[in-house]
Motif scaffolding. Sequence first.
Motif, PDB file in Angstrom:
ATOM      1  N   LYS A  45      -5.088  10.024   9.630  1.00 18.46           N
ATOM      2  CA  LYS A  45      -5.392   9.646   8.250  1.00 18.46           C
ATOM      3  C   LYS A  45      -4.311  10.140   7.296  1.00 18.46           C
ATOM      4  CE  LYS A  45      -9.078  10.038   4.778  1.00 18.46           C
ATOM      5  NZ  LYS A  45      -8.449  10.968   3.805  1.00 18.46           N
ATOM      6  N   GLU A  46      -3.952  11.418   7.385  1.00 19.28           N
ATOM      7  CA  GLU A  46      -2.907  11.997   6.546  1.00 19.28           C
ATOM      8  C   GLU A  46      -2.040  12.938   7.384  1.00 19.28           C
ATOM      9  OE1 GLU A  46      -4.238  13.779   2.900  1.00 19.28           O
ATOM     10  OE2 GLU A  46      -5.615  12.135   2.430  1.00 19.28           O
ATOM     11  N   PRO A  47      -1.196  12.390   8.242  1.00 22.47           N
ATOM     12  CA  PRO A  47      -0.371  13.258   9.091  1.00 22.47           C
ATOM     13  C   PRO A  47       0.565  14.139   8.287  1.00 22.47           C
ATOM     14  CG  PRO A  47       0.349  10.957   9.220  1.00 22.47           C
ATOM     15  CD  PRO A  47      -0.965  10.958   8.507  1.00 22.47           C
ATOM     16  N   ASP A  48       0.951  13.688   7.083  1.00 26.18           N
ATOM     17  CA  ASP A  48       1.808  14.518   6.234  1.00 26.18           C
ATOM     18  C   ASP A  48       1.091  15.782   5.795  1.00 26.18           C
ATOM     19  OD1 ASP A  48       0.095  12.754   4.890  1.00 26.18           O
ATOM     20  OD2 ASP A  48       1.306  12.753   3.075  1.00 26.18           O
ATOM     21  N   ALA A 236       7.039  10.204   0.419  1.00 24.60           N
ATOM     22  CA  ALA A 236       6.035   9.620  -0.471  1.00 24.60           C
ATOM     23  C   ALA A 236       5.836   8.145  -0.163  1.00 24.60           C
ATOM     24  CB  ALA A 236       6.452   9.816  -1.927  1.00 24.60           C
ATOM     25  N   ASP A 237       6.925   7.439   0.091  1.00 25.31           N
ATOM     26  CA  ASP A 237       6.834   6.010   0.397  1.00 25.31           C
ATOM     27  C   ASP A 237       6.114   5.777   1.720  1.00 25.31           C
ATOM     28  OD1 ASP A 237       8.163   5.389  -1.933  1.00 25.31           O
ATOM     29  OD2 ASP A 237      10.128   5.155  -0.973  1.00 25.31           O
ATOM     30  N   THR A 238       6.285   6.685   2.671  1.00 27.26           N
ATOM     31  CA  THR A 238       5.598   6.569   3.955  1.00 27.26           C
ATOM     32  C   THR A 238       4.103   6.819   3.794  1.00 27.26           C
ATOM     33  OG1 THR A 238       7.572   7.269   5.168  1.00 27.26           O
ATOM     34  CG2 THR A 238       5.465   7.478   6.305  1.00 27.26           C
ATOM     35  N   SER A 239       3.762   7.736   2.901  1.00 27.39           N
ATOM     36  CA  SER A 239       2.366   8.119   2.712  1.00 27.39           C
ATOM     37  C   SER A 239       1.564   7.079   1.951  1.00 27.39           C
ATOM     38  CB  SER A 239       2.297   9.461   1.964  1.00 27.39           C
ATOM     39  OG  SER A 239       0.984   9.744   1.535  1.00 27.39           O
ATOM     40  N   GLY A 250      -1.051   7.741  -2.570  1.00 35.99           N
ATOM     41  CA  GLY A 250      -0.405   8.455  -1.478  1.00 35.99           C
ATOM     42  C   GLY A 250      -0.057   9.869  -1.890  1.00 35.99           C
ATOM     43  N   ASN A 251       0.268  10.678  -0.912  1.00 31.03           N
ATOM     44  CA  ASN A 251       0.575  12.085  -1.154  1.00 31.03           C
ATOM     45  C   ASN A 251       2.042  12.286  -1.538  1.00 31.03           C
ATOM     46  OD1 ASN A 251      -2.025  12.993  -0.530  1.00 31.03           O
ATOM     47  ND2 ASN A 251      -1.552  13.101   1.651  1.00 31.03           N
TER      48      ASN A 251
END
Length: 252
Positions: A45-48, A236-239, A250-251
């Motif tokens: 869900k949020e790997p970052d 940020a763009d990946t999230s 996004g994060n």
Amino acid sequence: MSTSSLIEQYEHINPTVTYRRQESNMHFSTPNRLTLWRVETILHKEPDTIAWIESFSPNDVFVDVGANVGMYTIWAARVAGARVIAFEPEAQNYALLCRNIALNDLGDRAVAYCAAIADQPGFGLLHVSTVAPGHSCHSFGDAVDFKLQPRAFPFAQGSFSATLDELVANDVIPHPQHIKIDVDGFEHKVVAGGRRTFADPRCRSVLVEINRDLPDHRAIIDELDALGFRYSQAEADTSVRTEGLFKGCGNY
């Protein structure tokens, strides 16, 4: 079957899931399908967020603003060895958050408060989207959705808010090294109430969910930049979500 027998059977139902990460076992209470889904999707869900938490040093202080049922609270305390202060104003989520802390025997490492973090302290209403553990998109104060647009809510719960700055200044919580902000709309109010905390060099990192469509959220990026924080545009763009209800969020 008598009512008392049914209740006795119900009291023995306590579904939990054990999740192993590195050398750590984490236990999560899963009373419904949504809380089970939160466990099953934790790495995807949020790997970052997971990578960020696992970069903490042992005994770093982590403030989890918008902790929900405590997925990241437990992860930070158990896997990273952080000391965690978690804030979750919604009653059903808060109860399960505390249960998960107790289930993992983390009472000496994590503490949870049933309070909202905002730009002003005070009592108010928490507008609840769904009265069941694991749900999100609740709103303290104004009855608005995560896009800050007016909406109707099925229930309003009494609650109260505090600011990060007053909590740190009054020694209610230690000064954090890391802060996560995910409150489904009012992230800018959390930042506004924590400017001194963010400006202190002891605060080394902040993870905040940004809705790129909201001017108040885009201003968060500039404000934290002015305080010396930097972010990766590529990350940020990946999230950021590119479709669905939360498109644009996004994060950072």
